[in-house]
Enzyme design. Structure first.
Site, PDB file in Angstrom:
ATOM      1  N   HIS A   1       0.813  -1.230   0.000  1.00  0.00           N
ATOM      2  CA  HIS A   1       0.000   0.000   0.000  1.00  0.00           C
ATOM      3  C   HIS A   1       0.842   1.273   0.000  1.00  0.00           C
ATOM      4  CE1 HIS A   1      -3.623  -2.272   0.385  1.00  0.00           C
ATOM      5  NE2 HIS A   1      -3.358  -2.729   1.592  1.00  0.00           N
TER       6      HIS A   1
ATOM      7  N   ASP B   1      -2.458 -10.550  -2.638  1.00  0.00           N
ATOM      8  CA  ASP B   1      -3.071 -10.077  -1.391  1.00  0.00           C
ATOM      9  C   ASP B   1      -4.518  -9.668  -1.696  1.00  0.00           C
ATOM     10  OD1 ASP B   1      -2.081  -8.718   1.497  1.00  0.00           O
ATOM     11  OD2 ASP B   1      -3.799  -7.712   0.564  1.00  0.00           O
TER      12      ASP B   1
ATOM     13  N   HIS C   1      -6.243  -7.273  -0.728  1.00  0.00           N
ATOM     14  CA  HIS C   1      -6.418  -5.835  -0.942  1.00  0.00           C
ATOM     15  C   HIS C   1      -5.640  -5.397  -2.188  1.00  0.00           C
ATOM     16  CE1 HIS C   1      -6.845  -6.517   3.463  1.00  0.00           C
ATOM     17  NE2 HIS C   1      -7.897  -5.738   3.289  1.00  0.00           N
TER      18      HIS C   1
ATOM     19  N   ASP D   1      -4.489 -13.000   3.041  1.00  0.00           N
ATOM     20  CA  ASP D   1      -5.699 -12.511   3.713  1.00  0.00           C
ATOM     21  C   ASP D   1      -6.964 -12.700   2.876  1.00  0.00           C
ATOM     22  OD1 ASP D   1      -4.630 -10.643   1.984  1.00  0.00           O
ATOM     23  OD2 ASP D   1      -4.651  -8.977   3.394  1.00  0.00           O
TER      24      ASP D   1
END
Ligand code: ZN
Length: 350
Positions: free
Chosen positions: A129, A166, A168, A253
């Site tokens: 991120h 991931d 996200h 995740d």
């Protein structure tokens, strides 16, 4: 073990102290304990990371971004944003986390016969991120981007592919390579979800147009959807791009039991994602560097990370969870896949 693999261990990880936060120092020790107790442990390459220098960070981050992290750590404990805590030793750990990718690049790039074909860096804080100008979303520096740019500068690589599974969206990696055709960035992520970017029409700009590839997966997507994404888009694109290194932003995740998202990937699903990636890297004759990103269920993370490593090395592992292609899934995926293919056919022969 079919393929030589191993781990980069960040001994100082617990010094990045975040308290009662999902991204905390209790995540990795049980993972490492499980790996140490596995029958394959003696065959694994085990490396310690070097620390990244500021010049390594400045290949992908602006000076104000690096200074903000450094100044925040001086005032620690504090928060860089509402999601991203730092403690007094966070800079030291973050430099090692970024350096772990560089250490892994060095080890796989040499191509020695008895060297590792792949390495899995078990690091935190995660990185994907962190944008050019901003630390955010539990991430201080973009570990995958630092590794990619290091590989290009140090070894003269002209093309590096980054696959981010991931759950996200890897908004930071996308931001850093948005206009850069020398890095192919492909992200599989749940949509909608934090940080809100990663829709299928985000394809890069300028010379980088077509080299940012987003696969926003509907909530509930499981192994079947993710493996179909690999078959129909990820693998054909990476094969066509012919990268000289494959970096994986490996966040687990998207597992069915993870509390931060609603995807339904199983432990065997992660094993298969890793295996597909490693077999592809083998076929292309290139090294693979996997960097740990998310994965927040402390009970399931050890077996998920073990699954990833087993997939990289091509060895069997006992999974407590039965793999099922039926059951979980998303009815919206079929249509979504066609939409993504429609966008990607502007750039790639699919
Ligand atoms: Zn994540």
């Amino acid at each position: 073990m079919k393929r030589n693999t191993g781990v980069v261990l960040l001994a100082e990880q617990a010094l990045h102290e975040t308290g009662a936060h999902p991204e905390n120092s209790r995540r990795l020790p049980p993972v490492i304990e499980r790996l140490r107790g596995s029958p394959e442990w003696p065959q694994l390459h085990v490396l310690e990371p070097k620390a990244a220098e500021f010049t390594d960070l400045l290949r992908v981050h602006s000076e104000p971004q690096v200074e903000l992290v450094r100044d925040s750590v001086r005032n620690a404990p504090t928060w860089i944003d509402g999601d991203t805590p730092v403690g007094p030793s966070s800079l030291e750990v973050a430099l090692k986390a970024a350096g772990a990718g560089m250490t892994a690049v060095d080890a796989v790039a040499t191509g020695e016969a008895d060297g590792p074909a792949s390495l899995f860096a078990l690091i935190r804080p995660p990185g994907h991120h962190a944008t050019t100008d901003r630390a955010m979303g539990f991430c201080l520096f973009n570990n995958a981007a630092v590794a990619a740019r290091y590989a290009r500068d140090r070894y003269g690589l002209e093309r590096v592919a980054i696959l981010d599974w991931d759950v996200h969206h890897g908004n930071g990696t996308q931001d850093i390579f948005w206009s850069d055709p020398a890095t192919l960035f492909i992200s599989l992520h749940q949509w909608p979800l934090y940080p809100g970017s990663g829709w299928l029409d985000e394809v890069g700009a300028g010379d980088g147009r077509g080299f940012t590839v987003n696969l926003p997966m509907p909530p509930g997507s499981g192994d079947r959807e993710h493996l179909e994404a690999m078959d129909r888009i990820v693998e054909p694109l990476i094969e066509a791009y012919r990268p000289e290194l494959l970096i994986v932003s490996a966040g687990q995740d998207g597992h069915a039991a993870d509390q931060l998202a609603s995807q339904m990937i199983t432990a065997e699903g992660y094993m298969l994602l890793a295996e597909r990636s490693a077999v592809m890297a083998d076929r292309l004759g290139i090294g693979l560097v996997a960097l740990h990103e998310g994965g927040y269920n402390l009970e399931t993370l050890p077996q998920l990370d073990h699954s990833v490593l087993a997939g990289l090395g091509g060895y069997e592992v006992d999974l407590e969870e039965p793999f099922s292609l039926s059951g979980a899934g998303s009815a919206a995926w079929k249509e979504r896949l066609e939409e993504i293919l429609g966008v990607q056919r502007q750039f790639w022969d699919l």
